[in-house]
Design an enzyme around this catalytic site. Structure first.
Site, PDB file in Angstrom:
ATOM      1  N   HIS A 157     -13.006   3.322  -0.094  1.00 27.81           N
ATOM      2  CA  HIS A 157     -12.814   2.033   1.289  1.00 27.81           C
ATOM      3  C   HIS A 157     -13.446   0.836   0.759  1.00 27.81           C
ATOM      4  O   HIS A 157     -13.872  -0.015   1.384  1.00 27.81           O
ATOM      5  CB  HIS A 157     -13.721   2.608   2.610  1.00 27.81           C
ATOM      6  N   ARG A 168     -10.689   9.677  20.394  1.00 22.85           N
ATOM      7  CA  ARG A 168     -10.084   9.574  21.873  1.00 22.85           C
ATOM      8  C   ARG A 168     -10.176  10.437  22.642  1.00 22.85           C
ATOM      9  O   ARG A 168     -10.961  10.799  23.998  1.00 22.85           O
ATOM     10  CB  ARG A 168      -8.990   8.594  22.152  1.00 22.85           C
ATOM     11  N   GLU A 194      -7.745  -4.899   5.177  1.00 25.41           N
ATOM     12  CA  GLU A 194      -7.613  -4.684   3.672  1.00 25.41           C
ATOM     13  C   GLU A 194      -6.695  -5.379   2.914  1.00 25.41           C
ATOM     14  O   GLU A 194      -6.782  -5.915   2.071  1.00 25.41           O
ATOM     15  CB  GLU A 194      -7.630  -3.072   3.394  1.00 25.41           C
ATOM     16  N   ARG A 252      -2.733  -2.115  -3.542  1.00 24.57           N
ATOM     17  CA  ARG A 252      -3.828  -1.347  -3.342  1.00 24.57           C
ATOM     18  C   ARG A 252      -3.575  -0.142  -4.373  1.00 24.57           C
ATOM     19  O   ARG A 252      -2.733   0.643  -4.197  1.00 24.57           O
ATOM     20  CB  ARG A 252      -3.913  -0.787  -1.842  1.00 24.57           C
ATOM     21  N   ASP A 267      -9.060  13.633  16.801  1.00 24.91           N
ATOM     22  CA  ASP A 267      -8.967  12.010  17.321  1.00 24.91           C
ATOM     23  C   ASP A 267     -10.052  11.636  18.372  1.00 24.91           C
ATOM     24  O   ASP A 267     -10.257  12.500  19.369  1.00 24.91           O
ATOM     25  CB  ASP A 267      -7.608  12.093  18.262  1.00 24.91           C
ATOM     26  N   ASN A 296       0.850  -1.124  -0.101  1.00 26.40           N
ATOM     27  CA  ASN A 296       0.150   0.003   0.078  1.00 26.40           C
ATOM     28  C   ASN A 296       0.986   1.138   0.105  1.00 26.40           C
ATOM     29  O   ASN A 296       1.602   1.661   1.045  1.00 26.40           O
ATOM     30  CB  ASN A 296      -0.919   0.028   1.300  1.00 26.40           C
ATOM     31  N   ARG A 329     -12.518  15.932   7.379  1.00 26.85           N
ATOM     32  CA  ARG A 329     -13.151  16.272   6.386  1.00 26.85           C
ATOM     33  C   ARG A 329     -14.574  16.668   6.746  1.00 26.85           C
ATOM     34  O   ARG A 329     -15.126  16.175   7.798  1.00 26.85           O
ATOM     35  CB  ARG A 329     -13.113  15.295   5.437  1.00 26.85           C
ATOM     36  N   GLY A 339     -10.680   2.342  12.878  1.00 26.24           N
ATOM     37  CA  GLY A 339     -10.279   3.083  14.506  1.00 26.24           C
ATOM     38  C   GLY A 339     -11.353   3.099  15.379  1.00 26.24           C
ATOM     39  O   GLY A 339     -11.497   2.778  16.497  1.00 26.24           O
ATOM     40  N   ILE A 340     -12.314   4.013  14.757  1.00 29.89           N
ATOM     41  CA  ILE A 340     -13.477   4.242  15.929  1.00 29.89           C
ATOM     42  C   ILE A 340     -14.717   3.221  15.975  1.00 29.89           C
ATOM     43  O   ILE A 340     -14.839   2.721  17.025  1.00 29.89           O
ATOM     44  CB  ILE A 340     -14.360   5.517  15.439  1.00 29.89           C
ATOM     45  N   GLY A 371     -10.795   8.771   8.068  1.00 30.71           N
ATOM     46  CA  GLY A 371     -11.769   8.832   6.927  1.00 30.71           C
ATOM     47  C   GLY A 371     -13.048   7.828   7.265  1.00 30.71           C
ATOM     48  O   GLY A 371     -12.681   6.946   7.706  1.00 30.71           O
TER      49      GLY A 371
HETATM   50  P1  ADP Z   1      -7.305   5.863   9.467  1.00 33.34           P
HETATM   51  O1  ADP Z   1      -8.513   6.097   8.634  1.00 33.34           O
HETATM   52  O2  ADP Z   1      -6.038   7.091   9.348  1.00 33.34           O
HETATM   53  O3  ADP Z   1      -6.834   4.366   9.318  1.00 33.34           O
HETATM   54  P2  ADP Z   1      -8.002   4.777  12.061  1.00 33.34           P
HETATM   55  O4  ADP Z   1      -8.899   3.677  11.482  1.00 33.34           O
HETATM   56  O5  ADP Z   1      -7.011   4.452  12.881  1.00 33.34           O
HETATM   57  O6  ADP Z   1      -7.574   5.953  11.046  1.00 33.34           O
HETATM   58  O7  ADP Z   1      -8.799   5.711  12.894  1.00 33.34           O
HETATM   59  C1  ADP Z   1      -8.765   6.676  13.591  1.00 33.34           C
HETATM   60  C2  ADP Z   1      -9.663   7.062  14.604  1.00 33.34           C
HETATM   61  O8  ADP Z   1     -10.007   5.926  15.423  1.00 33.34           O
HETATM   62  C3  ADP Z   1      -9.222   8.331  15.592  1.00 33.34           C
HETATM   63  O9  ADP Z   1     -10.590   9.083  15.918  1.00 33.34           O
HETATM   64  C4  ADP Z   1      -8.956   7.539  16.923  1.00 33.34           C
HETATM   65  O10 ADP Z   1      -9.293   7.881  17.885  1.00 33.34           O
HETATM   66  C5  ADP Z   1      -9.633   6.203  17.019  1.00 33.34           C
HETATM   67  N1  ADP Z   1      -8.727   4.951  17.441  1.00 33.34           N
HETATM   68  C6  ADP Z   1      -7.935   4.459  16.534  1.00 33.34           C
HETATM   69  N2  ADP Z   1      -7.249   3.448  17.497  1.00 33.34           N
HETATM   70  C7  ADP Z   1      -7.971   3.392  18.590  1.00 33.34           C
HETATM   71  C8  ADP Z   1      -7.906   2.743  19.853  1.00 33.34           C
HETATM   72  N3  ADP Z   1      -6.978   1.655  19.983  1.00 33.34           N
HETATM   73  N4  ADP Z   1      -8.790   2.960  20.662  1.00 33.34           N
HETATM   74  C9  ADP Z   1      -9.480   3.787  20.661  1.00 33.34           C
HETATM   75  N5  ADP Z   1      -9.382   4.540  19.708  1.00 33.34           N
HETATM   76  C10 ADP Z   1      -8.999   4.371  18.583  1.00 33.34           C
END
Ligand code: ADP
Length: 359
Positions: free
Chosen positions: A157, A262, A341, A68, A260, A7, A218, A308-309, A189
């Site tokens: 995605h 979190r 992915e 990718r 973020d 990727n 975004r 992530g979320i 995203g």
């Molecule tokens: P990307 O789209 O850049 O791949 P991610 O899938 O890592 O991003 O998602 C980023 C979001 O996910 C952020 O808002 C972050 O707070 C949340 N996040 C990522 N990893 C964790 C985790 N281990 N615990 C809680 N929240 C997370």
């Protein structure tokens, strides 16, 4: 068979090496990341050097490479074995994905030099959404813009939505052709997809990844008249307004704190009202999309959360789902499925090469 999945981003390359024994029997042999490509003082001056470093690092004979590729326009509905014609096509779609396709292409050309005998496969982020019907991908704009410039909804995605769709079917022990799913990819995203009997029939991202849900930075859906209004009010040029919509909006823009989630949840607990508002707007937009997709699917068997979320923040999943399905006779299953992915690209690369007798 050993398949290297690559990727390539503009300044980084993520990789994963799989050993595939047979269909859906994969083992990860190695994975990693090369960063700071082309940056001042970096030893990795381009993608060629980055991939050379990776190949030296993994010390394994690679039998095939899966890439990718972000944009495949309307041309690619399936993964393809890369040849000169495919390289020209990926180049053509650089204008639709100027931040991604050039890097993807640089990776393909580098592997062509480094491993000239090895088959390469391109898996497109847009491909899964090519099943979206015309009435869902045409915008309410003069039709000749579609013909002249290819302006339509493409969606992104796709590999992630495709992976969690297959995984949901496996976990629910129900065939894809009997399932109506809504898949929510909530990372930095964010996009959401209505999947009817295994096929994407609508998705929230559009011509670019800017449309749809509120994301980390975004804006997602806005009144298009706001673009020129803000440009006039703030005397902005096109690059500046693009920067604001892509990098300064969404969770970060509303909260004024961060993209973020979190941090926003943490600040909300401490009583920060803007962080709370950002989360409320984020959640409300997802609810609206899910409700609309239940309508077009004619019901829903499962709602899937990933990225992530989606994978790590049950509070957000609970907020989205609270009271959302109360009017439905049969409530959908709520699934949290980690996306993968690279594995999906590996599976598609293997299936394509096996189907062509290359394995
Ligand atoms: P990307 O789209 O850049 O791949 P991610 O899938 O890592 O991003 O998602 C980023 C979001 O996910 C952020 O808002 C972050 O707070 C949340 N996040 C990522 N990893 C964790 C985790 N281990 N615990 C809680 N929240 C997370």
């Amino acid at each position: 068979m050993k398949i290297l999945i690559i990727n390539c981003g503009s300044s980084s390359i993520k990789y994963k090496l799989f050993k595939v024994k047979k269909k859906h029997k994969e083992e990860v042999l190695d994975s990693g990341l090369v960063e700071h490509i082309g940056e001042k003082d970096s030893l990795i001056k381009d993608h060629y050097t980055g991939l050379k470093t990776i190949l030296e690092r993994i010390e394994e004979k690679v039998d095939a490479v899966g890439h990718r590729v972000v944009h495949g326009g309307e041309e690619f509905k399936e993964p393809v074995i890369i040849n000169r014609r495919i390289i020209m096509a990926i180049k053509k779609y650089c204008r639709f994905a100027p931040l991604h396709n050039p890097a993807n292409l640089a990776g393909i050309l580098a592997i062509k030099k480094l491993l000239p005998r090895v088959k390469q496969v391109a898996v497109f982020d847009t491909a899964f959404h090519q099943s979206i019907p015309e009435y869902a991908y045409i915008y309410g704009l003069p039709y000749h813009y579609y013909k002249k410039y290819g302006i339509r909804r493409y969606g992104f995605h796709g590999t992630s939505h495709n992976y969690v769709t297959e995984e949901a079917s496996r976990r629910l022990k129900r065939p894809l052709d009997k399932l109506r799913l809504i898949t929510c990819h909530l990372g930095n995203g964010c996009s959401i997809c209505a999947v009817k009997y295994g096929k994407s029939i609508d998705t929230s991202m559009g011509f670019t990844p800017l449309e749809g849900l509120i994301m980390g930075t975004r804006c997602g859906d806005i009144d298009p008249a706001l673009v020129t209004y803000i440009m006039q009010q703030e005397s902005l040029g096109t690059e500046e307004i693009e920067e604001i919509l892509n990098k300064e909006s969404g969770l970060k823009g509303i909260s004024g704190i961060s993209n973020d989630m979190r941090l926003l949840l943490n600040q909300t607990e401490k009583g920060n009202l803007r962080a709370k508002l950002a989360i409320e707007v984020f959640v409300y937009r997802i609810k609206k999309y899910i409700s609309a997709y239940i309508g077009i699917l004619g019901g829903v068997d499962a709602v899937v959360f990933t990225a992530g979320i989606g994978q790590n923040q049950p509070e957000i999943v609970n907020m989205v789902c609270a009271d959302l399905f109360s009017y439905l006779k049969k409530k959908p299953k709520i699934l949290v499925i980690p996306t993968n992915e690279e594995l999906m690209i590996c599976r598609q690369t293997y299936a394509l090469l096996k189907g062509r007798g290359n394995v």
